[in-house]
Design an enzyme around this catalytic site. Sequence first.
Site, PDB file in Angstrom:
ATOM      1  N   GLY A   1      60.912 -13.969 -20.839  1.00 55.79           N
ATOM      2  CA  GLY A   1      60.346 -13.891 -22.636  1.00 55.79           C
ATOM      3  C   GLY A   1      58.982 -13.727 -22.251  1.00 55.79           C
ATOM      4  N   ILE A   2      58.654 -15.090 -23.355  1.00 55.60           N
ATOM      5  CA  ILE A   2      56.917 -14.643 -23.285  1.00 55.60           C
ATOM      6  C   ILE A   2      56.164 -14.830 -21.987  1.00 55.60           C
ATOM      7  CG2 ILE A   2      54.943 -15.248 -24.294  1.00 55.60           C
ATOM      8  CD1 ILE A   2      57.032 -16.231 -26.592  1.00 55.60           C
ATOM      9  N   GLY A   3      57.046 -15.641 -21.127  1.00 56.08           N
ATOM     10  CA  GLY A   3      55.742 -16.111 -19.778  1.00 56.08           C
ATOM     11  C   GLY A   3      56.112 -14.874 -19.251  1.00 56.08           C
TER      12      GLY A   3
ATOM     13  N   SER B   1      51.760 -23.947 -30.538  1.00 58.39           N
ATOM     14  CA  SER B   1      52.758 -22.844 -31.911  1.00 58.39           C
ATOM     15  C   SER B   1      52.157 -23.603 -33.323  1.00 58.39           C
ATOM     16  CB  SER B   1      54.269 -23.869 -31.575  1.00 58.39           C
ATOM     17  OG  SER B   1      54.974 -23.273 -32.674  1.00 58.39           O
TER      18      SER B   1
ATOM     19  N   TYR C   1      59.113 -30.525 -31.755  1.00 62.97           N
ATOM     20  CA  TYR C   1      58.794 -29.872 -31.151  1.00 62.97           C
ATOM     21  C   TYR C   1      57.339 -29.013 -31.680  1.00 62.97           C
ATOM     22  CZ  TYR C   1      57.435 -24.661 -29.696  1.00 62.97           C
ATOM     23  OH  TYR C   1      56.924 -23.879 -29.218  1.00 62.97           O
TER      24      TYR C   1
END
Length: 290
Positions: free
Chosen positions: A13-15, A131, A156
């Site tokens: 993913g983003i990582g 986020s 979250y």
Amino acid sequence: MTRRAVVTAGTGGIGLETALGLTRAGFAVTVVGRNAERGARAVDTINAGGGEPARFLQADLASLDEVRALAERIAGEGELDVLVNNVGAMFADHTELGGVEASFVVNHLSPYLLTELLLPVLTDRVVNVTSGAVALAKKTFNAVEPPGGYYGFHWYGRAKLANLTYTLDLAQRLHDTGVKVLAADPGGAATDMTDNTMRNPKIVSPALRLLWPLVRRKFERSTSGPASHAARPSIRAATDDTLPTGTLIGPQATPATPIRAATDPRLIHAVRTLSERHAPLTPVPDGISN
């Protein structure tokens, strides 16, 4: 001299896209994750593009004991230029890790503890991934969990708000040290969290639940891009030397204004107190209360 970077939750993913971007920028990247097979695939993907060879370190970032062991290993290898705390998770059902609510552990205490333990060897910057969910968070930190029922999306966002507050606080603490501290908001992407957890209406409060299908579809339309697009804020935050410490890079990979609550002195103090209590830099021996 080769520059070193660490990207947590960097096996997909983003990582992973962040790790690829840092490798292209000339860093030797260490990706951290809990799954060895995913880690091996990530390293193969990164190394296929050339540049400094990447490596994988296995650690479950939901365990503060494993975070401490990871920090000890990385610190023992000498100076570290860049740390990107990309780890994040949302839980549909109330979950505890070591007696502490899981969202707060993974999204705040884990990156907080890793950062603090690595400060002695960090030479350039810390990037914490935040986020847009911080806008819907309960802005109270008298305890790890706010009063009321559990709703994963709000919890979250609250954990991410705690980490954003910590990020801006740390930027002030380190202002004259030469180490920059920045935040990056990826906006969103087609990841496991957006594809699966976000579809569960239980993750939001009853007041939002009736409208959630509409809100979620709007969110999905605005976050349906690839992970490579969502990684741009983190890559810029990690590599752009013109950015001042304390900068938040928004979803368009440009500086943005942090939510006001993240700079509230009362929240800063409360988050600092909670962090020190639940993620002490020196583990508390069994049988001794902290």
